[in-house]
Scaffold this active site. Structure first.
Site, PDB file in Angstrom:
ATOM      1  N   CYS A   3      -5.953 -15.892  -3.719  1.00  0.00           N
ATOM      2  CA  CYS A   3      -4.646 -15.257  -3.485  1.00  0.00           C
ATOM      3  C   CYS A   3      -4.773 -14.364  -2.255  1.00  0.00           C
ATOM      4  CB  CYS A   3      -4.180 -14.498  -4.722  1.00  0.00           C
ATOM      5  SG  CYS A   3      -5.237 -13.130  -5.246  1.00  0.00           S
ATOM      6  N   ASN A   6      -6.960 -10.721  -3.847  1.00  0.00           N
ATOM      7  CA  ASN A   6      -8.047 -10.958  -4.819  1.00  0.00           C
ATOM      8  C   ASN A   6      -8.187  -9.799  -5.811  1.00  0.00           C
ATOM      9  OD1 ASN A   6     -11.671 -11.527  -4.781  1.00  0.00           O
ATOM     10  ND2 ASN A   6     -10.139 -12.476  -6.071  1.00  0.00           N
ATOM     11  N   CYS A   8      -5.082  -9.238  -8.094  1.00  0.00           N
ATOM     12  CA  CYS A   8      -4.080  -9.469  -9.155  1.00  0.00           C
ATOM     13  C   CYS A   8      -4.148 -10.895  -9.718  1.00  0.00           C
ATOM     14  CB  CYS A   8      -2.669  -9.199  -8.637  1.00  0.00           C
ATOM     15  SG  CYS A   8      -2.378  -7.494  -8.144  1.00  0.00           S
ATOM     16  N   ARG A   9      -3.722 -11.882  -8.904  1.00  0.00           N
ATOM     17  CA  ARG A   9      -3.555 -13.237  -9.432  1.00  0.00           C
ATOM     18  C   ARG A   9      -4.860 -14.012  -9.573  1.00  0.00           C
ATOM     19  NH1 ARG A   9       0.804 -14.778  -4.982  1.00  0.00           N
ATOM     20  NH2 ARG A   9      -0.570 -13.320  -3.890  1.00  0.00           N
ATOM     21  N   SER A  10      -5.643 -14.089  -8.486  1.00  0.00           N
ATOM     22  CA  SER A  10      -6.840 -14.956  -8.551  1.00  0.00           C
ATOM     23  C   SER A  10      -7.918 -14.445  -9.520  1.00  0.00           C
ATOM     24  CB  SER A  10      -7.411 -15.239  -7.151  1.00  0.00           C
ATOM     25  OG  SER A  10      -7.757 -14.067  -6.473  1.00  0.00           O
ATOM     26  N   ASP A 119       3.817 -13.056  -6.470  1.00  0.00           N
ATOM     27  CA  ASP A 119       2.959 -11.895  -6.242  1.00  0.00           C
ATOM     28  C   ASP A 119       3.472 -10.730  -7.101  1.00  0.00           C
ATOM     29  OD1 ASP A 119       1.635  -9.694  -5.293  1.00  0.00           O
ATOM     30  OD2 ASP A 119       1.916 -10.180  -3.180  1.00  0.00           O
TER      31      ASP A 119
HETATM   32  P1  4NP Z   1      -2.893 -10.566  -5.183  1.00  0.00           P
HETATM   33  O1  4NP Z   1      -1.817  -9.368  -5.095  1.00  0.00           O
HETATM   34  O2  4NP Z   1      -2.775 -11.311  -3.871  1.00  0.00           O
HETATM   35  O3  4NP Z   1      -2.413 -11.357  -6.340  1.00  0.00           O
HETATM   36  O4  4NP Z   1      -4.241  -9.919  -5.391  1.00  0.00           O
HETATM   37  C1  4NP Z   1      -1.756  -8.438  -4.065  1.00  0.00           C
HETATM   38  C2  4NP Z   1      -2.672  -7.413  -4.040  1.00  0.00           C
HETATM   39  C3  4NP Z   1      -2.591  -6.455  -3.032  1.00  0.00           C
HETATM   40  C4  4NP Z   1      -1.606  -6.543  -2.075  1.00  0.00           C
HETATM   41  C5  4NP Z   1      -0.695  -7.586  -2.096  1.00  0.00           C
HETATM   42  C6  4NP Z   1      -0.776  -8.536  -3.096  1.00  0.00           C
HETATM   43  N1  4NP Z   1      -1.524  -5.548  -1.045  1.00  0.00           N
HETATM   44  O5  4NP Z   1      -0.512  -5.553  -0.310  1.00  0.00           O
HETATM   45  O6  4NP Z   1      -2.432  -4.704  -0.941  1.00  0.00           O
END
Ligand code: 4NP
Length: 150
Positions: A3, A6, A8-10, A119
């Site tokens: 993602c 790294n 939240c989702r992955s 997201d």
């Molecule tokens: P992820 O979510 O891609 O599922 O880990 C996010 C985590 C952090 C951010 C964006 C999306 N950020 O903007 O810091």
């Protein structure tokens, strides 16, 4: 599992697939990474840790890392969460074999479309429950295919 951050989702996708693979005794190696390096070294977002814990999966030990081109060599399949991740990795792969490893994970449950795992970072906890359910379904499909092919 890839993602953006790294965190939240992955990490959740990694935890779900690891648990399912242990259940059927496969020795596949599951890992996750982000296309950004924004959260390198961080543990998953508490909201991901908590939704995983609710379903008896511990992801609290994971640490964020950035995707590297070596991952194309190390892994047979690279599941991405959304089209931005897909486009980012398509820019990095260096031959047809590597590029063909990249797949939107939700194509496993909706192959006719290009569905994204939304997201959840800027939303509430309900978003984490929602992505858990989507990832659970997609990972079940992945595991079923592995079982059939073994
Ligand atoms: P992820 O979510 O891609 O599922 O880990 C996010 C985590 C952090 C951010 C964006 C999306 N950020 O903007 O810091």
């Amino acid at each position: 599992m890839v993602c953006l951050g790294n965190i939240c989702r992955s990490p959740l996708a990694q935890g779900i697939l690891e648990k399912k693979s242990k259940k059927i005794n496969t020795n596949i190696h599951v890992d996750s990474a982000g296309t950004s390096g924004w959260h390198i070294g961080a543990t998953p977002d508490l909201r991901s840790i908590n939704v995983a814990k609710k379903y008896k999966i511990d992801i609290s030990h994971q640490q964020a890392r950035k995707f590297t081109t070596y991952d194309f060599k190390k892994f047979d399949k690279i599941y991405v969460m959304d089209m931005d991740n897909y486009k980012n990795l398509i820019r990095l792969c260096s031959n047809e074999n590597e590029c063909n490893k990249i797949e939107l994970i939700l194509k496993k449950i909706d192959p006719e479309n290009n569905p994204s795992v939304p997201d959840p970072y800027y939303g509430g906890e309900d978003g984490f429950e929602k992505i858990y359910k989507l990832l659970e379904k997609a990972c079940s499909k992945i595991i079923n295919e592995i079982e059939v092919n073994e």
